[in-house]
Design a protein around this motif. Sequence first.
Motif, PDB file in Angstrom:
ATOM      1  N   GLY A   1       1.046  -1.237  -0.095  1.00 25.38           N
ATOM      2  CA  GLY A   1      -0.046   0.050   0.102  1.00 25.38           C
ATOM      3  C   GLY A   1       0.934   1.220  -0.060  1.00 25.38           C
ATOM      4  O   GLY A   1       2.129   1.025   0.257  1.00 25.38           O
ATOM      5  N   SER A   2       0.263   2.419  -0.442  1.00 25.05           N
ATOM      6  CA  SER A   2       1.146   3.674  -0.393  1.00 25.05           C
ATOM      7  C   SER A   2       1.222   4.023   0.933  1.00 25.05           C
ATOM      8  O   SER A   2       2.316   4.923   1.308  1.00 25.05           O
ATOM      9  CB  SER A   2       0.677   4.737  -1.169  1.00 25.05           C
ATOM     10  OG  SER A   2      -0.671   4.917  -1.187  1.00 25.05           O
ATOM     11  N   ASP A   3       0.428   3.669   1.962  1.00 25.07           N
ATOM     12  CA  ASP A   3       0.665   3.927   3.340  1.00 25.07           C
ATOM     13  C   ASP A   3       2.214   3.571   3.856  1.00 25.07           C
ATOM     14  O   ASP A   3       2.904   3.984   4.592  1.00 25.07           O
ATOM     15  CB  ASP A   3      -0.302   3.238   4.029  1.00 25.07           C
ATOM     16  CG  ASP A   3      -1.847   4.027   4.111  1.00 25.07           C
ATOM     17  OD1 ASP A   3      -1.711   5.200   3.327  1.00 25.07           O
ATOM     18  OD2 ASP A   3      -2.702   3.570   4.408  1.00 25.07           O
TER      19      ASP A   3
ATOM     20  N   TYR B   1      -5.376  14.315   3.771  1.00 26.41           N
ATOM     21  CA  TYR B   1      -5.260  12.565   4.294  1.00 26.41           C
ATOM     22  C   TYR B   1      -4.756  12.487   5.391  1.00 26.41           C
ATOM     23  O   TYR B   1      -3.562  12.964   5.678  1.00 26.41           O
ATOM     24  CB  TYR B   1      -4.459  12.125   3.158  1.00 26.41           C
ATOM     25  CG  TYR B   1      -4.404  10.486   3.399  1.00 26.41           C
ATOM     26  CD1 TYR B   1      -5.543   9.567   3.410  1.00 26.41           C
ATOM     27  CD2 TYR B   1      -3.011   9.690   3.169  1.00 26.41           C
ATOM     28  CE1 TYR B   1      -5.790   8.388   3.651  1.00 26.41           C
ATOM     29  CE2 TYR B   1      -3.186   8.500   3.282  1.00 26.41           C
ATOM     30  CZ  TYR B   1      -4.222   7.660   3.287  1.00 26.41           C
ATOM     31  OH  TYR B   1      -4.250   6.179   3.390  1.00 26.41           O
TER      32      TYR B   1
ATOM     33  N   CYS C   1      -0.961  16.454  -1.269  1.00 24.16           N
ATOM     34  CA  CYS C   1      -1.914  15.404  -1.701  1.00 24.16           C
ATOM     35  C   CYS C   1      -2.669  16.170  -2.904  1.00 24.16           C
ATOM     36  O   CYS C   1      -3.496  16.995  -2.725  1.00 24.16           O
ATOM     37  CB  CYS C   1      -2.880  15.058  -0.451  1.00 24.16           C
ATOM     38  SG  CYS C   1      -3.832  13.651  -0.824  1.00 24.16           S
TER      39      CYS C   1
ATOM     40  N   ASP D   1       1.262  12.929  -3.397  1.00 21.30           N
ATOM     41  CA  ASP D   1       0.478  11.829  -3.153  1.00 21.30           C
ATOM     42  C   ASP D   1      -0.449  11.778  -4.195  1.00 21.30           C
ATOM     43  O   ASP D   1      -1.387  12.568  -4.156  1.00 21.30           O
ATOM     44  CB  ASP D   1      -0.223  11.820  -1.872  1.00 21.30           C
ATOM     45  CG  ASP D   1      -0.933  10.484  -1.490  1.00 21.30           C
ATOM     46  OD1 ASP D   1      -1.654   9.775  -2.531  1.00 21.30           O
ATOM     47  OD2 ASP D   1      -1.249  10.138  -0.271  1.00 21.30           O
TER      48      ASP D   1
ATOM     49  N   ALA E   1      -2.878   9.328  -5.369  1.00 22.71           N
ATOM     50  CA  ALA E   1      -3.940   8.299  -5.230  1.00 22.71           C
ATOM     51  C   ALA E   1      -4.959   8.590  -6.284  1.00 22.71           C
ATOM     52  O   ALA E   1      -5.313   7.340  -6.463  1.00 22.71           O
ATOM     53  CB  ALA E   1      -4.244   8.145  -3.758  1.00 22.71           C
ATOM     54  N   TYR E   2      -5.238   9.597  -6.345  1.00 20.93           N
ATOM     55  CA  TYR E   2      -6.635   9.890  -7.368  1.00 20.93           C
ATOM     56  C   TYR E   2      -6.112  10.228  -8.394  1.00 20.93           C
ATOM     57  O   TYR E   2      -7.125  11.079  -9.274  1.00 20.93           O
ATOM     58  CB  TYR E   2      -7.403  10.822  -6.602  1.00 20.93           C
ATOM     59  CG  TYR E   2      -7.708  10.239  -5.283  1.00 20.93           C
ATOM     60  CD1 TYR E   2      -8.669   9.239  -5.146  1.00 20.93           C
ATOM     61  CD2 TYR E   2      -7.304  10.516  -3.872  1.00 20.93           C
ATOM     62  CE1 TYR E   2      -9.127   8.710  -3.919  1.00 20.93           C
ATOM     63  CE2 TYR E   2      -7.584  10.110  -2.788  1.00 20.93           C
ATOM     64  CZ  TYR E   2      -8.649   8.951  -2.779  1.00 20.93           C
ATOM     65  OH  TYR E   2      -9.083   8.620  -1.622  1.00 20.93           O
TER      66      TYR E   2
ATOM     67  N   THR F   1      -1.131   4.442  -6.210  1.00 14.24           N
ATOM     68  CA  THR F   1      -1.485   3.150  -5.584  1.00 14.24           C
ATOM     69  C   THR F   1      -2.425   2.436  -6.439  1.00 14.24           C
ATOM     70  O   THR F   1      -3.050   3.031  -7.333  1.00 14.24           O
ATOM     71  CB  THR F   1      -2.543   3.623  -4.368  1.00 14.24           C
ATOM     72  OG1 THR F   1      -3.001   2.147  -3.830  1.00 14.24           O
ATOM     73  CG2 THR F   1      -3.617   4.462  -4.499  1.00 14.24           C
TER      74      THR F   1
ATOM     75  N   SER G   1      -5.000   1.033  -5.219  1.00 16.77           N
ATOM     76  CA  SER G   1      -6.172   0.942  -4.492  1.00 16.77           C
ATOM     77  C   SER G   1      -7.464   1.616  -4.775  1.00 16.77           C
ATOM     78  O   SER G   1      -8.512   1.410  -4.455  1.00 16.77           O
ATOM     79  CB  SER G   1      -5.969   1.408  -2.939  1.00 16.77           C
ATOM     80  OG  SER G   1      -5.001   0.704  -2.530  1.00 16.77           O
TER      81      SER G   1
ATOM     82  N   ARG H   1      -3.210  -4.325  -1.440  1.00 18.73           N
ATOM     83  CA  ARG H   1      -2.169  -3.547  -0.710  1.00 18.73           C
ATOM     84  C   ARG H   1      -0.822  -3.395  -1.789  1.00 18.73           C
ATOM     85  O   ARG H   1       0.096  -3.865  -1.421  1.00 18.73           O
ATOM     86  CB  ARG H   1      -1.914  -4.016   0.598  1.00 18.73           C
ATOM     87  CG  ARG H   1      -2.784  -4.506   1.394  1.00 18.73           C
ATOM     88  CD  ARG H   1      -3.934  -3.456   1.542  1.00 18.73           C
ATOM     89  NE  ARG H   1      -3.284  -2.239   2.192  1.00 18.73           N
ATOM     90  CZ  ARG H   1      -3.441  -0.858   1.660  1.00 18.73           C
ATOM     91  NH1 ARG H   1      -4.174  -0.692   0.668  1.00 18.73           N
ATOM     92  NH2 ARG H   1      -2.935   0.012   2.127  1.00 18.73           N
ATOM     93  N   VAL H   2      -1.007  -2.648  -2.877  1.00 19.34           N
ATOM     94  CA  VAL H   2       0.026  -2.376  -3.656  1.00 19.34           C
ATOM     95  C   VAL H   2       0.129  -0.778  -3.613  1.00 19.34           C
ATOM     96  O   VAL H   2      -0.686   0.028  -4.354  1.00 19.34           O
ATOM     97  CB  VAL H   2       0.060  -3.202  -5.169  1.00 19.34           C
ATOM     98  CG1 VAL H   2       1.281  -2.656  -5.923  1.00 19.34           C
ATOM     99  CG2 VAL H   2       0.128  -4.576  -4.867  1.00 19.34           C
ATOM    100  N   GLY H   3       1.131  -0.381  -3.340  1.00 17.71           N
ATOM    101  CA  GLY H   3       1.459   1.161  -3.506  1.00 17.71           C
ATOM    102  C   GLY H   3       2.678   1.346  -3.976  1.00 17.71           C
ATOM    103  O   GLY H   3       3.501   0.521  -3.964  1.00 17.71           O
TER     104      GLY H   3
HETATM  105  C1  LIG Z   1      -6.720   5.945  -0.275  1.00 17.26           C
HETATM  106  C2  LIG Z   1      -5.538   6.856  -0.118  1.00 17.26           C
HETATM  107  C3  LIG Z   1      -4.326   6.367  -0.015  1.00 17.26           C
HETATM  108  C4  LIG Z   1      -4.074   4.844   0.443  1.00 17.26           C
HETATM  109  O1  LIG Z   1      -3.366   4.221  -0.349  1.00 17.26           O
HETATM  110  P1  LIG Z   1      -2.935   2.574  -0.227  1.00 17.26           P
HETATM  111  O2  LIG Z   1      -2.363   2.467  -1.219  1.00 17.26           O
HETATM  112  O3  LIG Z   1      -4.292   1.819  -0.115  1.00 17.26           O
HETATM  113  O4  LIG Z   1      -2.249   2.569   1.126  1.00 17.26           O
HETATM  114  C5  LIG Z   1      -3.194   6.978  -0.150  1.00 17.26           C
HETATM  115  N1  LIG Z   1      -3.251   8.476  -0.247  1.00 17.26           N
HETATM  116  C6  LIG Z   1      -4.531   8.949  -0.175  1.00 17.26           C
HETATM  117  C7  LIG Z   1      -4.682  10.521  -0.476  1.00 17.26           C
HETATM  118  C8  LIG Z   1      -5.637   8.276  -0.048  1.00 17.26           C
HETATM  119  O5  LIG Z   1      -6.776   8.867   0.104  1.00 17.26           O
END
Ligand SMILES: *Cc1c(COP(=O)(O)O)cnc(C)c1O
Length: 354
Positions: A85-87, A112, A156, A185, A187-188, A212, A214, A223-225
Motif C-alpha cells: 500500500g502507499s501507506d 489525508y 496530496c 500523493d 492516489a487519485y 496506488t 487501491s 495492498r500495492v502502493g
Molecule cells: C486512499 C489513499 C491512500 C491509500 O493508499 P493505499 O495504497 O491503499 O495505502 C493514499 N493516499 C491518499 C490521499 C488516499 O486517499
Amino acid sequence: MKQISKMMGWCLENLVRDTIKNMQPYASARDEFKEFANPLIYLDANENPFQNGINRYPDPKQMELKRVLALQKKVTTKNILIGNGSDEVLDLLLRVFCEPNTDNVITLPPTYGMYEVLANINSIENRQVLLQFDFQPNVTSILNSVNEKTKIIFLCSPNNPTGNLFKKESVQKILENFLGLVVIDEAYIDFSEGESWLNDLNDFPNLVITQTLSKAYASAGIRVGICYASEEIISVLHKIKPPYNSNLLSQKRAIKVLKDEEAIKSQVAIIKHERTTLTEALLPIKFVSKIYKSDANFMLIKVDDATKRYKQLLEKGFVVRNRSTQPLCKNTLRITLGTPEENKKLIEVLQQIK
Ligand SMILES: *Cc1c(COP(=O)(O)O)cnc(C)c1O
C-alpha cells in the motif's frame, strides 16, 4: 535544466538520517541468484521444498511488477519502489529522512489523515499549514514554515477529502524552493483532468510521487502502493524496506490488473461520468449548499447539517463520510462514487429526504 541549477544546495546525503546511512540492510536469502543460467536447487531459505505456487519467498525487488510499471509509466525500474500500500511507502519515507523528536514535516489540512498518524507514530513534528479557502496551497506560508529541520512537505493532489488538484505553478514553486523532499500523493490522479508529476521526475531531484492500485485500479484488497523518485532516493528506501513487504499473490494480481489497461480505463470513464451525473443531481437539492469540483472518485459537498444528513443517509442504507471535524470542512460530507445503479439509488434517496 533551470530547476537543477535552482536546486543548488540540494544534497540527498544531508537529508538521510545518520542511523540509516550507517546501517547494513538485511541480506535476504534470495537476492543474488535470479540471473543464473543453470537451474538451481534452493536450500538456503528454510522453505518447504514441495511446489504449490506459493512455497517460495517472493522476489524482494518485485522486478516483474516493476518492469510492467516502468513500461507503462515511462520510467526505469530503478525509479520504482513497491510498498504494501502507499501507506507503507509514506512510513518508509518518514523513517529514512526524519529523525524522531528532532525533524519535522509539513502537511496541508484538510488532507489525508495518515500523514499526521504516521508522523505521530514516528515522533515527528507535523507543521500544519492550512489550505486556503479555495483548497489551494498557501505557498508563501508553507515556505515560511520551513526551518532547517524540515525534511518533507506532503502534497496530496488531487487532495483527499476536498477532491481538487493543486495548481501546477504552486507545486512547482514549492519544488523549486525547498531543499527537502516534496512528496506528491497521487492516489487519485487517474480520475483527474490534470497531468501526473511523473513527467517531471527528471527535472526535480527532490520530487517523490506516490501512487496506488487501491483506487482507480480496483485493487485495494491486495495492498500495492508505488513510489516513484530518483534512483538515489529509491535506493535508500530499498535499504530499509522489509524484504518481503509485497507478497507473491499481490505481485501477480497487480501485474494482471495493470495489463488489463482497457478495463480500468473504461471503469474510470464510467466513474468520471457518474461524477457529472451526481453533480447535476445535487444542484437542485435544497439542503446542499455547495458542491466542490472534484478531480477524484468522490465528491465533497457542504450541507445544512452534516450529522443529520449523515444519519438520514445511513437509515436509507448509505454509508458516506462526515468530514466536518476537518478544518475548512464544517458540515461537509464526502461521498465516494459508486456504480451507476448505486448512484441512481443515492440520488433518489437524496431527493426524498427532508
Ligand atoms: C486512499 C489513499 C491512500 C491509500 O493508499 P493505499 O495504497 O491503499 O495505502 C493514499 N493516499 C491518499 C490521499 C488516499 O486517499
